[in-house]
Design a protein around this motif. Structure first.
Motif, PDB file in Angstrom:
ATOM      1  N   ARG A 295       0.910  -0.939  -0.131  1.00 34.01           N
ATOM      2  CA  ARG A 295      -0.021   0.264   0.254  1.00 34.01           C
ATOM      3  C   ARG A 295       0.847   1.271   0.091  1.00 34.01           C
ATOM      4  NH1 ARG A 295      -3.299  -3.251   3.180  1.00 34.01           N
ATOM      5  NH2 ARG A 295      -2.205  -1.963   5.365  1.00 34.01           N
ATOM      6  N   GLN A 296       1.944   1.300   1.191  1.00 39.01           N
ATOM      7  CA  GLN A 296       3.173   2.938   0.989  1.00 39.01           C
ATOM      8  C   GLN A 296       3.766   2.788  -0.380  1.00 39.01           C
ATOM      9  OE1 GLN A 296       6.171   1.285   3.482  1.00 39.01           O
ATOM     10  NE2 GLN A 296       7.506   3.621   3.069  1.00 39.01           N
TER      11      GLN A 296
ATOM     12  N   THR B 286       2.634   1.576  -3.580  1.00 36.42           N
ATOM     13  CA  THR B 286       1.239   2.428  -4.076  1.00 36.42           C
ATOM     14  C   THR B 286       1.022   3.299  -3.591  1.00 36.42           C
ATOM     15  OG1 THR B 286       0.557  -0.211  -4.176  1.00 36.42           O
ATOM     16  CG2 THR B 286      -0.953   1.778  -5.379  1.00 36.42           C
ATOM     17  N   ALA B 287       0.525   4.121  -2.717  1.00 39.36           N
ATOM     18  CA  ALA B 287       0.121   5.439  -2.790  1.00 39.36           C
ATOM     19  C   ALA B 287       1.609   6.476  -3.235  1.00 39.36           C
ATOM     20  CB  ALA B 287      -0.079   5.631  -0.938  1.00 39.36           C
TER      21      ALA B 287
ATOM     22  N   VAL C 280       1.638   6.817  -6.921  1.00 41.35           N
ATOM     23  CA  VAL C 280       0.044   7.179  -7.360  1.00 41.35           C
ATOM     24  C   VAL C 280       0.577   8.840  -7.252  1.00 41.35           C
ATOM     25  CG1 VAL C 280      -1.871   8.032  -7.020  1.00 41.35           C
ATOM     26  CG2 VAL C 280      -1.645   5.576  -7.232  1.00 41.35           C
ATOM     27  N   SER C 281       1.324   8.686  -6.476  1.00 39.01           N
ATOM     28  CA  SER C 281       1.186  10.939  -5.935  1.00 39.01           C
ATOM     29  C   SER C 281       2.754  10.541  -6.615  1.00 39.01           C
ATOM     30  CB  SER C 281       2.414  10.493  -4.598  1.00 39.01           C
ATOM     31  OG  SER C 281       2.664  12.242  -4.830  1.00 39.01           O
TER      32      SER C 281
ATOM     33  N   GLU D  45       0.872  11.733 -10.119  1.00 38.02           N
ATOM     34  CA  GLU D  45      -0.327  12.559  -9.728  1.00 38.02           C
ATOM     35  C   GLU D  45       1.052  14.200 -10.304  1.00 38.02           C
ATOM     36  OE1 GLU D  45      -2.500  12.130  -6.587  1.00 38.02           O
ATOM     37  OE2 GLU D  45      -4.144  10.664  -7.375  1.00 38.02           O
TER      38      GLU D  45
END
Length: 81
Positions: free
Chosen positions: A38-39, A41-42, A45-46, A49
């Motif tokens: 999860r870390q 992936t976040a 994504v950041s 973006e």
């Protein structure tokens, strides 16, 4: 006039892929591995973006990245056998 952003493909980030694979293999529990995924992936994504990657492309890029990580894990497991 429109511009298209061409970001360095996540699947070409070999060092990142190898590091993530190594950390997942070394995880002491599934709970720790899940939190790590999860870390990562976040963070990815950041990063996408910030660099203007359209949201509709982000999922595909993430899928390709995690596919490369799983391929690397498979290589490590086969090499250890």
């Amino acid at each position: 006039m429109t511009a298209e952003i061409c970001v360095f493909p996540l699947t070409c980030r070999i060092g990142k892929i190898r590091a993530v694979a190594a950390n997942l293999v070394a995880s002491r529990s599934e709970k720790i591995a899940k939190a790590y995924r999860r870390q990562i992936t976040a963070g990815l994504v950041s990063h996408m973006e910030r660099n203007g990657v359209p949201q509709h492309e982000q999922g595909e890029r993430l899928f390709e990245f995690w596919q490369a990580v799983h391929t690397e894990i498979s290589k490590r497991i086969e090499g250890a056998a």
